[in-house]
Write an enzyme that holds these catalytic residues in place. Structure first.
Site, mmCIF file in Angstrom:
data_model
loop_
_atom_site.group_PDB
_atom_site.id
_atom_site.type_symbol
_atom_site.label_atom_id
_atom_site.label_comp_id
_atom_site.label_asym_id
_atom_site.label_seq_id
_atom_site.Cartn_x
_atom_site.Cartn_y
_atom_site.Cartn_z
ATOM 1 N N GLY A 1 0.818 -1.206 0.000
ATOM 2 C CA GLY A 1 0.000 0.000 0.000
ATOM 3 C C GLY A 1 0.850 1.253 0.000
ATOM 4 O O GLY A 1 1.968 1.255 -0.514
ATOM 5 N N ASN A 2 0.324 2.326 0.592
ATOM 6 C CA ASN A 2 1.042 3.607 0.558
ATOM 7 C C ASN A 2 1.973 3.782 1.751
ATOM 8 O O ASN A 2 1.897 3.060 2.749
ATOM 9 C CB ASN A 2 0.048 4.777 0.450
ATOM 10 C CG ASN A 2 -0.876 4.878 1.655
ATOM 11 O OD1 ASN A 2 -0.413 4.989 2.786
ATOM 12 N ND2 ASN A 2 -2.167 4.827 1.412
ATOM 13 N N THR A 3 2.823 4.782 1.652
ATOM 14 C CA THR A 3 3.859 5.001 2.663
ATOM 15 C C THR A 3 3.272 5.420 4.002
ATOM 16 O O THR A 3 3.762 4.988 5.061
ATOM 17 C CB THR A 3 4.849 6.073 2.165
ATOM 18 O OG1 THR A 3 5.416 5.633 0.916
ATOM 19 C CG2 THR A 3 5.972 6.289 3.152
ATOM 20 N N ALA A 4 2.228 6.244 3.986
ATOM 21 C CA ALA A 4 1.639 6.718 5.236
ATOM 22 C C ALA A 4 1.126 5.565 6.083
ATOM 23 O O ALA A 4 1.408 5.479 7.288
ATOM 24 C CB ALA A 4 0.508 7.702 4.934
ATOM 25 N N VAL A 5 0.386 4.644 5.462
ATOM 26 C CA VAL A 5 -0.122 3.487 6.193
ATOM 27 C C VAL A 5 1.030 2.533 6.529
ATOM 28 O O VAL A 5 1.021 1.880 7.579
ATOM 29 C CB VAL A 5 -1.221 2.761 5.394
ATOM 30 C CG1 VAL A 5 -1.701 1.516 6.134
ATOM 31 C CG2 VAL A 5 -2.391 3.701 5.134
ATOM 32 N N GLY A 6 2.034 2.472 5.645
ATOM 33 C CA GLY A 6 3.204 1.633 5.917
ATOM 34 C C GLY A 6 3.878 2.014 7.228
ATOM 35 O O GLY A 6 4.328 1.141 7.986
ATOM 36 N N GLU B 1 5.667 -3.257 0.981
ATOM 37 C CA GLU B 1 5.671 -3.003 -0.455
ATOM 38 C C GLU B 1 4.917 -1.692 -0.674
ATOM 39 O O GLU B 1 3.689 -1.664 -0.728
ATOM 40 C CB GLU B 1 4.990 -4.155 -1.206
ATOM 41 C CG GLU B 1 5.665 -5.506 -1.013
ATOM 42 C CD GLU B 1 7.066 -5.554 -1.586
ATOM 43 O OE1 GLU B 1 7.425 -4.652 -2.380
ATOM 44 O OE2 GLU B 1 7.813 -6.481 -1.255
ATOM 45 N N CYS C 1 1.620 0.304 -8.849
ATOM 46 C CA CYS C 1 2.658 0.871 -7.979
ATOM 47 C C CYS C 1 3.997 1.035 -8.684
ATOM 48 O O CYS C 1 4.809 1.874 -8.282
ATOM 49 C CB CYS C 1 2.825 0.017 -6.727
ATOM 50 S SG CYS C 1 3.271 -1.696 -7.056
#
Length: 510
Positions: A188-193, A210, A244
């Site tokens: 997913g995205n960096t913020a949730v990562g 990822e 992505c």
């Protein structure tokens, strides 16, 4: 919270029972997963159509084909992957058994993404099952039809306790992340990562993230532009730009910018016809929130092609932006939509500098007839993966690890790399209880002689010629001992041994 504790608790109890460990069981479960994909193909295609407007052949090639290929490879190779891996030994361990053993981590969590909602759940699930783990599966709630189908199908084909599926949004995911896992893979995205990594840190749980980023695509002037632009167009606009590792923006010399635009326009017509909106091969933005986000990136930009939108159907036409400023909003965040900015640079050096000023991307692409230039860009930049003279294709080669670096993620999977991601590589050394005298040098009391012997056994490196000389000398001693009556021969052979030992630097005694 109690429900999540029960789900994870049942998975851990099932793992602790040991039934997921035998290779026969793992392969049986993988075969059941393969049967599910084959028997429920129409249902899977229908869910993907409902979520992303994927037509049948696109959905099959983008999602189902990759899953079937991963399953076939894993079932074929699993016995060799899981076998103990012998390692080289030193003089002290020559008689011992030394190997790397692969053992399952335990209970792992796989959190999927909405843009490829089937394959991005199934591929890591395959690796986790192959490694012998229990797996809690959390499909993305954004692609709700596929998530609902996965939750319905998996319990019909796989062990319900070992491989439970959790559906829901942020509250459910937050509760799930509060539980203790032995590994978490998130796409997913960096913020949730960052949220996932923070939650995992409370339990010292390792993670594979990822993520994404702005994957650059440099086009050299020495290049077949028609071929390059056709490949870039395919990778950028498939799945409506929601990939992505899609090329996020183009870097090229100002002198070829207009030619790049014209070649992409020609290819778009070739791919999708005169009316893109009516093409069965062109997907849609996942929902209105993402539609408005992508639309906002177009504000103040010079649109060289496309730009047409329809909010009701979440349609955004394939769009090309020219003369884009590096400081503009569209260059600040991952686009994740069918918008392709072109930033001009005057040289490959400037392109490399531009890439290196930004966060490390998930992918990087270079097009040139000059292979040395491609390798220069690879050696002077960093990215999760790279493809020269094409886009995205490194993803489809299962022998290559797929993953990010820095801001674009950590860890990798695909093929054997998936198996290893979800396995603990255990160092194993098995000795016997004989020849205790050889351990004398490591027991107290210490002495310089013992240190000398330790240095010899642990630090000495032999070349073949010197070893050959030593072996010949030993053979000479054996022969001499057998012919006891020839004292002179024995003396000569003994002398050879002494000389050989001296050349090898063997300590003279304890």
């Amino acid at each position: 919270m109690e429900r999540m504790q029960q789900i994870v608790g049942r998975a851990r109890a099932a793992f602790n029972s040991g039934r997921s460990r035998p290779l026969e069981f793992r392969i049986q479960q993988l075969k059941a997963l393969e049967r599910m994909v084959q028997e429920k193909e129409k249902d899977i295609l229908a869910a993907l159509k409902a979520d992303l407007n994927k037509c049948g052949h696109n959905a099959y090639s983008h999602e189902i084909l990759g899953v079937l290929g991963e399953l076939a490879l894993t079932m074929e190779k699993l016995p060799s992957w899981a076998a103990p891996q012998p390692v080289k030994k030193n003089l002290l361990t020559m008689r011992d058994e030394a190997y790397i053993g692969y053992e399952p981590l335990g209970v792992v969590l796989v959190i999927g993404a909405w843009n490829y909602p089937f394959v991005l759940v199934m591929q890591p699930l395959i690796g986790a099952i192959a490694a012998g783990n229990a797996v809690v599966v959390k499909p993305s709630e954004v692609s709700e039809n596929t998530a609902r189908l996965v939750a319905e199908l998996l319990p019909q084909y796989l062990d319900k306790d070992l491989y439970p599926v959790v559906t829901g949004g942020v509250p459910e995911t937050t509760e799930l992340l509060a539980q203790r896992f032995d590994h978490i893979l998130y796409t997913g995205n960096t913020a949730v990562g960052k949220i996932v990594m923070a939650a995992a840190a409370k339990h010292l749980t390792p993670v594979t993230l990822e993520l994404g980023g702005k994957s650059p695509c440099y086009i050299d002037k020495d290049c077949d532009l028609a071929v390059a632009c056709r490949r870039i167009t395919w990778g950028k606009y498939m799945n409506c730009g929601q990939t992505c590792i899609a090329p996020d923006y183009i870097l090229c010399d100002p002198s070829i910018q207009s030619k790049v635009v014209e070649n992409i326009k020609t290819t778009l017509k070739e791919f999708y016809g005169e009316d893109v909106k009516s093409s069965p091969d062109y997907e849609r933005i996942i929902n209105k929130r993402h539609f408005k986000r992508v639309l906002g990136l177009l504000e103040g930009q010079k649109i060289a092609h496309g730009g047409e939108t329809d909010e009701a159907s979440c349609f955004i036409a394939p769009t090309i932006l020219t003369d884009v400023s590096p400081e503009s909003k569209v260059m600040e965040e991952e686009i994740f939509g069918p918008v392709l900015p072109i930033v001009t640079v005057k040289s490959v050096e400037e392109a490399i500098e531009f890439i290196n000023r930004r966060e490390k991307p998930l992918a990087l692409y270079v097009f040139s007839n000059n292979k040395q230039l491609i390798k220069r860009v690879i050696s002077e930049t960093s990215s999760g993966g790279v493809t020269g003279n094409d886009v995205i294709m490194h993803f489809f080669l299962s022998t290559l690890p797929f993953g990010g670096v820095g801001h674009s993620g950590m860890g990798a999977y695909h093929g054997r790399h998936s198996f290893e991601t979800f396995s603990h590589r255990r160092a194993c050394l098995i000795k016997d209880l004989k020849m205790e005298s050889t351990n004398k040098m490591r027991y107290p009391p210490g002495s310089q002689k013992k240190v000398d012997w330790a240095k010899f056994f642990l630090l000495k490196r032999f070349n073949k010629a010197r070893i050959g000389l030593f072996v010949l000398a030993l053979l000479g001693v054996v022969a001499a001992v057998m012919i006891k009556s020839h004292q002179s021969v024995l003396k000569r052979k003994a002398l050879l041994v002494v000389l050989a030992v001296q050349r090898l630097g063997w300590p003279s005694g304890w």
